[in-house]
Motif scaffolding. Structure first.
Motif, short mmCIF file in Angstrom:
data_model
loop_
_atom_site.label_atom_id
_atom_site.label_comp_id
_atom_site.label_asym_id
_atom_site.label_seq_id
_atom_site.Cartn_x
_atom_site.Cartn_y
_atom_site.Cartn_z
N THR A 78 0.86 -1.17 0.00
CA THR A 78 0.00 0.00 0.00
C THR A 78 0.89 1.22 0.00
N ARG A 79 0.73 2.07 -1.00
CA ARG A 79 1.52 3.29 -1.10
C ARG A 79 0.67 4.47 -0.63
N LEU A 80 1.26 5.31 0.18
CA LEU A 80 0.59 6.53 0.64
C LEU A 80 1.29 7.75 0.06
N LEU A 81 0.50 8.73 -0.32
CA LEU A 81 1.01 10.07 -0.63
C LEU A 81 0.41 11.00 0.41
N LEU A 82 1.26 11.54 1.28
CA LEU A 82 0.84 12.45 2.34
C LEU A 82 1.17 13.88 1.94
N HIS A 83 0.18 14.75 2.00
CA HIS A 83 0.41 16.16 1.67
C HIS A 83 0.69 16.93 2.96
N GLU A 84 1.94 17.35 3.11
CA GLU A 84 2.37 18.10 4.28
C GLU A 84 2.61 19.56 3.91
N GLU A 85 2.89 20.38 4.90
CA GLU A 85 3.13 21.80 4.65
C GLU A 85 4.28 22.03 3.68
N ASP A 86 5.29 21.16 3.72
CA ASP A 86 6.45 21.33 2.85
C ASP A 86 6.41 20.44 1.61
N GLY A 87 5.22 19.90 1.27
CA GLY A 87 5.07 19.13 0.05
C GLY A 87 4.52 17.73 0.27
N TRP A 88 4.57 16.93 -0.78
CA TRP A 88 4.06 15.56 -0.73
C TRP A 88 5.16 14.58 -0.37
N TYR A 89 4.80 13.55 0.39
CA TYR A 89 5.72 12.48 0.76
C TYR A 89 5.14 11.14 0.30
N ALA A 90 5.99 10.31 -0.30
CA ALA A 90 5.58 8.98 -0.74
C ALA A 90 6.10 7.94 0.24
N LEU A 91 5.22 7.10 0.75
CA LEU A 91 5.59 6.09 1.75
C LEU A 91 5.11 4.71 1.31
N PRO A 92 6.02 3.73 1.19
CA PRO A 92 5.62 2.37 0.80
C PRO A 92 5.44 1.46 2.02
N TYR A 93 4.31 0.76 2.07
CA TYR A 93 4.02 -0.20 3.15
C TYR A 93 3.86 -1.59 2.53
N ILE A 94 4.59 -2.57 3.06
CA ILE A 94 4.58 -3.93 2.52
C ILE A 94 3.75 -4.84 3.42
N TRP A 95 2.82 -5.58 2.81
CA TRP A 95 1.93 -6.47 3.56
C TRP A 95 2.66 -7.74 3.99
N ASN A 96 2.31 -8.22 5.18
CA ASN A 96 2.90 -9.47 5.66
C ASN A 96 2.20 -10.67 5.02
N GLU A 97 2.77 -11.86 5.20
CA GLU A 97 2.23 -13.06 4.58
C GLU A 97 0.84 -13.39 5.11
N GLU A 98 0.58 -13.02 6.37
CA GLU A 98 -0.71 -13.32 6.99
C GLU A 98 -1.81 -12.37 6.52
N GLN A 99 -1.43 -11.33 5.80
CA GLN A 99 -2.38 -10.31 5.29
C GLN A 99 -3.12 -9.61 6.44
N THR A 100 -2.39 -9.39 7.53
CA THR A 100 -2.99 -8.71 8.68
C THR A 100 -2.43 -7.31 8.89
N GLU A 101 -1.29 -7.01 8.28
CA GLU A 101 -0.63 -5.72 8.53
C GLU A 101 0.32 -5.40 7.39
N ALA A 102 0.55 -4.11 7.19
CA ALA A 102 1.54 -3.64 6.23
C ALA A 102 2.52 -2.74 6.97
N GLN A 103 3.79 -3.01 6.78
CA GLN A 103 4.86 -2.32 7.52
C GLN A 103 5.55 -1.32 6.60
N LEU A 104 5.87 -0.14 7.15
CA LEU A 104 6.62 0.86 6.41
C LEU A 104 8.02 0.32 6.10
N GLU A 105 8.38 0.36 4.82
CA GLU A 105 9.71 -0.09 4.38
C GLU A 105 10.27 0.98 3.46
#
Length: 353
Positions: free
Chosen positions: A122-149
């Motif tokens: 799951t990729r997030l684009l966060l709009h902050e005061e100083d611009g946009w940030y792209a953050l990649p989150y990778i899902w675990n094998e159990e499909q219960t959580e995605a961790q920032l990597e």
């Protein structure tokens, strides 16, 4: 004297290495960044079901970017009480505090998607005061959580395609800096997809199907839009009923290529400008020689040779899987056979002026 020379050489060598490393600020996380996807609270119940909470709105695009046949679930969250500003051609102006959420997945069997799916990232684009940030989150094998990597990663995935043939891929998840490879405009990270022409389509919301721009306006997510009959609409690349061959091919190039190949993006020096509103035939590549020759040309002399796709550099590059040749450079390892067929047909239809 030899010692001084060696020291100078080592200093220059190390300086050269440091220039290859990402600058520390490129990896800086915004204050809102969380280590896990669940901490944002975007989804209710089983997070793998991707059921958004109130205030997180699903959306779709008329012609999406090809990403090795991965499917995508898209959502947007705006800060309470604020709306996006309509723009005729550019991405909607989303206020600071906005989040764009995109989950990539593969159905286990494309013929029967109800049999289940595997979420990869799951990729997030966060709009902050100083611009946009792209953050990649990778899902675990159990499909219960995605961790920032922030360094990205690779996940092996297997599926059956629409013909029932087994496929497999070492799916690549970009790191934070690679996200900039596609999302840079005027040297700043920007969203790509949510333009009025892409959003002008119906979506099956939980409370009924409705045009997305109308829905956004009714929820206070969009202001100052023109009347319905004046809204631009992008053709659906694989639906002949949605537009002409030219309109569908241009829609495909717009989303797959123009994030780099436009006047305000990194590939502007190529002279090949593929944004949807481009009208100059040379800028579109028709009978245009490449700015820089090399093996990326495949021995061809022009970006597009009207009537002859296989003599065109564009065709050569979109059919290649060689990392030094293929286009787009990022986000694609496989050849998009259906997309290639569309561009072939389009080039065949062109005539020399």
């Amino acid at each position: 004297m030899k010692t001084v020379t060696v020291i100078c050489f080592l200093a220059l060598f190390l300086l050269g290495l440091s220039s290859l490393r990402p600058a520390p600020e490129n990896r800086r996380l915004p204050a809102r960044a969380k280590m896990t996807l669940s901490e944002y609270g975007f989804f209710q119940g089983d997070m793998a079901e991707q059921q958004p909470i109130a205030g997180v709105l699903p959306y779709d695009l008329n012609t999406p970017l090809f990403s090795d046949y991965a499917q995508k679930l898209r959502f947007v969250q705006l800060p309470e009480g604020q709306a996006a500003t309509y723009r005729e051609r550019d991405v909607l102006d989303l206020p600071v505090g906005s989040v764009l959420i995109k989950t990539f997945y593969y159905p286990q069997d494309f013929r029967q998607p109800e049999q289940g799916r595997v979420l990869l990232e799951t990729r997030l684009l966060l709009h902050e005061e100083d611009g946009w940030y792209a953050l990649p989150y990778i899902w675990n094998e159990e499909q219960t959580e995605a961790q920032l990597e922030v360094a990205g990663g690779t996940k092996d995935i297997a599926w059956k395609d629409l013909a029932g043939q087994p496929q497999q891929l070492a799916y690549s998840i970009p790191n934070m800096n690679q996200c900039k490879g596609c999302h840079v405009k005027n040297q700043q990270i920007k969203p790509i997809g949510p333009t009025a022409r892409q959003l002008n389509r119906n979506h099956p919301y939980a409370d009924g199907e409705q045009n997305q721009l109308v829905k956004w306006e009714s929820l206070g997510y969009l202001n100052s839009r023109p009347p319905d009959d004046e809204l631009p609409r992008l053709a659906v690349w694989d639906d002949p009923a949605s537009g002409t061959l030219n309109e569908r091919a241009r829609a495909y190039l717009d989303i797959n290529c123009a994030h780099c190949h436009s006047a305000e993006a990194p590939a502007n020096t190529s002279g090949l400008l593929l944004d949807y509103y481009q009208t100059d035939s040379t800028a579109l590549g028709i009978a245009k020689p490449p700015v820089a020759a090399g093996r990326g040309t495949g021995g061809n002399a022009h970006d597009i040779v009207p009537g002859h796709p296989k003599a065109s550099i564009m065709w050569y590059r979109i059919t290649s899987t060689d990392p030094g040749v293929r286009m787009p450079e990022l986000g694609r390892q496989l050849v998009h056979e259906e997309g290639v067929a569309l561009i072939e047909e389009w080039i065949e239809s062109l005539t020399a002026e």
